[in-house]
Design a protein around this motif. Structure first.
Motif, mmCIF file in Angstrom:
data_model
loop_
_atom_site.group_PDB
_atom_site.id
_atom_site.type_symbol
_atom_site.label_atom_id
_atom_site.label_comp_id
_atom_site.label_asym_id
_atom_site.label_seq_id
_atom_site.Cartn_x
_atom_site.Cartn_y
_atom_site.Cartn_z
ATOM 1 N N ASP A 217 49.101 -13.747 -49.519
ATOM 2 C CA ASP A 217 48.274 -13.493 -50.698
ATOM 3 C C ASP A 217 48.330 -12.047 -51.160
ATOM 4 O O ASP A 217 47.847 -11.722 -52.246
ATOM 5 C CB ASP A 217 46.819 -13.867 -50.395
ATOM 6 N N SER A 218 48.874 -11.146 -50.327
ATOM 7 C CA SER A 218 48.893 -9.722 -50.664
ATOM 8 C C SER A 218 49.936 -9.427 -51.733
ATOM 9 O O SER A 218 51.022 -10.030 -51.744
ATOM 10 C CB SER A 218 49.190 -8.896 -49.410
ATOM 11 N N PRO A 219 49.668 -8.512 -52.656
ATOM 12 C CA PRO A 219 50.683 -8.124 -53.656
ATOM 13 C C PRO A 219 51.834 -7.326 -53.034
ATOM 14 O O PRO A 219 52.854 -7.130 -53.684
ATOM 15 C CB PRO A 219 49.884 -7.279 -54.651
ATOM 16 N N MET A 220 51.679 -6.866 -51.791
ATOM 17 C CA MET A 220 52.742 -6.117 -51.129
ATOM 18 C C MET A 220 53.637 -7.066 -50.337
ATOM 19 O O MET A 220 53.318 -8.234 -50.115
ATOM 20 C CB MET A 220 52.139 -5.073 -50.165
ATOM 21 N N ARG A 221 54.786 -6.540 -49.921
ATOM 22 C CA ARG A 221 55.640 -7.259 -48.975
ATOM 23 C C ARG A 221 55.127 -6.930 -47.571
ATOM 24 O O ARG A 221 55.295 -5.816 -47.088
ATOM 25 C CB ARG A 221 57.098 -6.845 -49.120
ATOM 26 N N VAL A 222 54.517 -7.895 -46.935
ATOM 27 C CA VAL A 222 53.878 -7.677 -45.644
ATOM 28 C C VAL A 222 54.631 -8.452 -44.572
ATOM 29 O O VAL A 222 54.854 -9.663 -44.702
ATOM 30 C CB VAL A 222 52.394 -8.098 -45.662
ATOM 31 N N THR A 223 55.049 -7.753 -43.546
ATOM 32 C CA THR A 223 55.688 -8.353 -42.384
ATOM 33 C C THR A 223 54.682 -8.409 -41.246
ATOM 34 O O THR A 223 54.048 -7.406 -40.920
ATOM 35 C CB THR A 223 56.920 -7.536 -41.949
ATOM 36 N N VAL A 224 54.552 -9.582 -40.660
ATOM 37 C CA VAL A 224 53.577 -9.792 -39.590
ATOM 38 C C VAL A 224 54.314 -10.115 -38.300
ATOM 39 O O VAL A 224 55.133 -11.038 -38.250
ATOM 40 C CB VAL A 224 52.588 -10.917 -39.939
ATOM 41 N N GLU A 225 54.039 -9.340 -37.262
ATOM 42 C CA GLU A 225 54.609 -9.569 -35.936
ATOM 43 C C GLU A 225 53.472 -9.771 -34.955
ATOM 44 O O GLU A 225 52.625 -8.891 -34.783
ATOM 45 C CB GLU A 225 55.478 -8.382 -35.507
ATOM 46 N N VAL A 226 53.450 -10.927 -34.309
ATOM 47 C CA VAL A 226 52.353 -11.287 -33.403
ATOM 48 C C VAL A 226 52.933 -11.657 -32.046
ATOM 49 O O VAL A 226 53.876 -12.453 -31.959
ATOM 50 C CB VAL A 226 51.514 -12.457 -33.962
ATOM 51 N N ASP A 227 52.379 -11.063 -30.996
ATOM 52 C CA ASP A 227 52.780 -11.380 -29.625
ATOM 53 C C ASP A 227 51.516 -11.516 -28.788
ATOM 54 O O ASP A 227 51.113 -10.605 -28.072
ATOM 55 C CB ASP A 227 53.699 -10.295 -29.063
ATOM 56 N N LEU A 228 50.883 -12.681 -28.912
ATOM 57 C CA LEU A 228 49.672 -12.982 -28.148
ATOM 58 C C LEU A 228 49.871 -14.305 -27.416
ATOM 59 O O LEU A 228 50.068 -15.338 -28.062
ATOM 60 C CB LEU A 228 48.449 -13.088 -29.068
ATOM 61 N N PRO A 229 49.833 -14.308 -26.085
ATOM 62 C CA PRO A 229 50.024 -15.574 -25.361
ATOM 63 C C PRO A 229 48.939 -16.599 -25.668
ATOM 64 O O PRO A 229 49.210 -17.792 -25.675
ATOM 65 C CB PRO A 229 49.986 -15.148 -23.887
ATOM 66 N N HIS A 230 47.713 -16.144 -25.895
ATOM 67 C CA HIS A 230 46.602 -17.048 -26.169
ATOM 68 C C HIS A 230 45.705 -16.422 -27.228
ATOM 69 O O HIS A 230 45.802 -15.233 -27.519
ATOM 70 C CB HIS A 230 45.788 -17.334 -24.906
ATOM 71 N N ARG A 231 44.819 -17.235 -27.764
ATOM 72 C CA ARG A 231 43.896 -16.762 -28.785
ATOM 73 C C ARG A 231 42.769 -15.951 -28.174
ATOM 74 O O ARG A 231 42.240 -16.313 -27.117
ATOM 75 C CB ARG A 231 43.302 -17.951 -29.552
ATOM 76 N N PRO A 232 42.374 -14.858 -28.822
ATOM 77 C CA PRO A 232 41.158 -14.145 -28.377
ATOM 78 C C PRO A 232 39.914 -14.961 -28.694
ATOM 79 O O PRO A 232 39.978 -16.030 -29.310
ATOM 80 C CB PRO A 232 41.208 -12.838 -29.190
ATOM 81 N N GLU A 233 38.780 -14.439 -28.272
ATOM 82 C CA GLU A 233 37.510 -15.097 -28.576
ATOM 83 C C GLU A 233 37.236 -15.036 -30.082
ATOM 84 O O GLU A 233 37.685 -14.105 -30.764
ATOM 85 C CB GLU A 233 36.368 -14.418 -27.812
ATOM 86 N N PRO A 234 36.512 -16.031 -30.637
ATOM 87 C CA PRO A 234 36.268 -16.063 -32.088
ATOM 88 C C PRO A 234 35.669 -14.784 -32.662
ATOM 89 O O PRO A 234 36.115 -14.326 -33.728
ATOM 90 C CB PRO A 234 35.326 -17.268 -32.255
ATOM 91 N N PRO A 235 34.663 -14.151 -32.042
ATOM 92 C CA PRO A 235 34.157 -12.897 -32.638
ATOM 93 C C PRO A 235 35.212 -11.797 -32.689
ATOM 94 O O PRO A 235 35.250 -11.016 -33.644
ATOM 95 C CB PRO A 235 32.995 -12.509 -31.708
ATOM 96 N N VAL A 236 36.061 -11.738 -31.670
ATOM 97 C CA VAL A 236 37.127 -10.730 -31.663
ATOM 98 C C VAL A 236 38.125 -11.034 -32.771
ATOM 99 O O VAL A 236 38.587 -10.128 -33.481
ATOM 100 C CB VAL A 236 37.821 -10.697 -30.286
#
Length: 476
Positions: free
Chosen positions: A265-284
């Motif tokens: 949705d961003s007007p910029m070109r955004v690259t996302v790199e994610v390295d998380l084995p599991h999901r954090p807690e919902p508040p985090v």
């Protein structure tokens, strides 16, 4: 070498101040406790604390060993009641002076570090005298050994660190409460200025349709078309408000996909790199998501950035997020860029924000949420090895013997002149050796107790802080 000898000379010269301070402290404590002159206790504690702080500062400068202050946080200033009076226990006062003095007195006398400082000051001449040969032959090693002794007596304890954490949590809780209140005001403003106004307009349009439906069906039909369009816009705006509260994609698919949706949705070109084995807690997840959203919005709106990179990864139990954009830079939290709000949001999770935004760019924001990831995959707390467990068990099983039967009990016999030797080793020795052996036995027993506690603590401090208790100061 000469510098070390000079430092040791200064250390020994402090005895000129410490010995009179010992005498004065003992007199003030006796008067405060035995004679009821309690007003002498706070100045006595402050005097000893100044000497202890001087020692910490010198050891940190001379040996590089940081000695953290162990004192519990100061009590907050008295707060008046609704009637303007100040309460201290069951008594009311017109002035905050006496309640503040009472709180300060209770804080000083209940702080274990106060009595540890007194014990340190009392033992200072003995320790310095015992280390004189080492100071003369090996000044550097002697100074370091003295610094370790100072750290043992004057360093922070688990209780003081825990009290500091409680104070920090109380402060972050207040920040989180303020942030939540500001968020609620924003939601109310968006609903009042946007959704509510559109719903009122739709109601007025439907009222006009009701009047025109019989006389002018064509006009009524046109108004119904406008009402349908307004309802569609209202629904879109309501969904936007809901996404501002908690995006559905965040709840359903997690932080990684929610940030990727932000990038789309961003007007910029955004690259996302994610390295998380599991999901954090919902508040985090929510805190991290809105922080990234705010940073991308700032980069596009204020930084004139065309591209950005979002990197989300883990460092053991810590969640690390880095957002880099190619904007014009010069971001400053004090200029209302939204960074202060992000810091308040992260503070609720012991998070920190680091900013690097030179004029001309690029801007790099790094956020670290300490211990925000689940422990079951962030890393297990290692247990004490078998050989160390055996050593700790032996220390606890045998440390009592030199401490009491061979130490304190013979000392009591000597002081009161009890002519009974039984199996007390020191009392079977010549008179000249009895007190040195008694002191040596007590020192040996206390050292064994200290080692039994320090071995688990130094092996894994996090586990020891989490599991050790006064009745069980070790970890199995």
């Amino acid at each position: 070498m000469l510098r070390r000898f000079g430092q040791i000379t200064v250390l020994l010269a402090l005895l000129v101040v410490e010995v009179p301070a010992i005498v004065l402290s003992v007199v003030m404590l006796i008067l405060a406790v035995a004679m009821g002159m309690v007003f002498l206790f706070p100045p006595q504690a402050r005097m000893v604390r100044r000497l202890a702080e001087l020692n910490r500062r010198l050891m940190r400068a001379w040996t590089g060993i940081p000695i953290e202050a162990p004192y519990l946080p100061k009590p907050p200033p008295p707060v008046p009641q609704a009637d303007g009076l100040y309460r201290s226990d069951r008594t009311l006062y017109k002035s905050p002076r006496i309640p503040a003095w009472n709180d300060r007195w209770k804080w000083l006398i209940s702080d274990p570090a106060t009595w540890r400082d007194d014990l340190w000051l009392l033992l200072e001449p003995l320790v310095k005298g015992a280390l004189l040969p080492l100071f003369a032959l090996l000044p550097q090693q002697g100074l370091r050994l003295y610094a370790l002794w100072s750290n043992l007596m004057l360093g922070a304890t688990a209780a003081s660190r825990l009290a500091g954490q409680v104070t920090h949590l109380r402060r972050t809780r207040n920040l989180a409460t303020d942030s939540q209140a500001a968020e609620m005001r924003r939601i109310e403003r968006d609903l009042h200025d946007g959704t509510q106004a559109r719903l009122v307009a739709i109601g007025m349009t439907l009222g006009a349709v009701e009047q025109l439906v019989d006389d002018d069906p064509a006009a009524a039909k046109a108004l119904l078309s406008k009402a349908r369009e307004a309802s569609s816009e209202t629904l879109t705006e309501l969904r936007r408000v809901i996404r501002g509260i908690h995006p559905p994609v965040l709840a359903e698919r997690g932080l990684a996909d929610a940030v990727r949706a932000l990038a789309m949705d961003s007007p910029m070109r955004v690259t996302v790199e994610v390295d998380l084995p599991h999901r954090p807690e919902p508040p985090v997840e929510a805190a991290a998501y809105f922080a990234v959203s705010e940073l991308l919005s700032n980069a596009a709106r204020h930084g004139d950035a065309r591209s950005a990179v979002v990197d989300i990864s883990s460092n053991g139990p810590d969640l690390r997020i880095t957002v880099t954009d190619d904007g014009m830079g010069g971001a400053d939290p004090s200029k209302g860029s939204g960074l202060a709000g992000i810091e308040r949001r992260l503070a609720a999770f012991d998070g920190v924000l680091a900013l690097n935004s030179p004029p001309g760019g690029p801007t790099t924001v790094t956020m670290v949420l300490s211990k925000a990831l689940p422990d079951h995959w962030a890393g297990d707390l290692t247990r004490l090895p078998r050989h160390k467990s055996i050593i700790v068990g032996l220390l606890w099983a045998t440390a009592w013997c030199p401490t009491f039967p061979q130490g304190f009990v013979p000392a009591i016999f000597k002081i009161f002149g009890i002519d009974e030797k039984t199996w007390f080793l020191a009392l079977h020795l010549p008179e000249v050796w009895q007190w040195p052996v008694i002191i040596g036995m007590i020192s040996l027993g206390l050292t064994m107790h200290v080692m039994a506690i320090r071995i688990p603590a130094t092996h894994n401090r996090e586990r020891w802080m989490a599991e050790a208790t006064p009745t069980k100061p070790w970890c199995s």
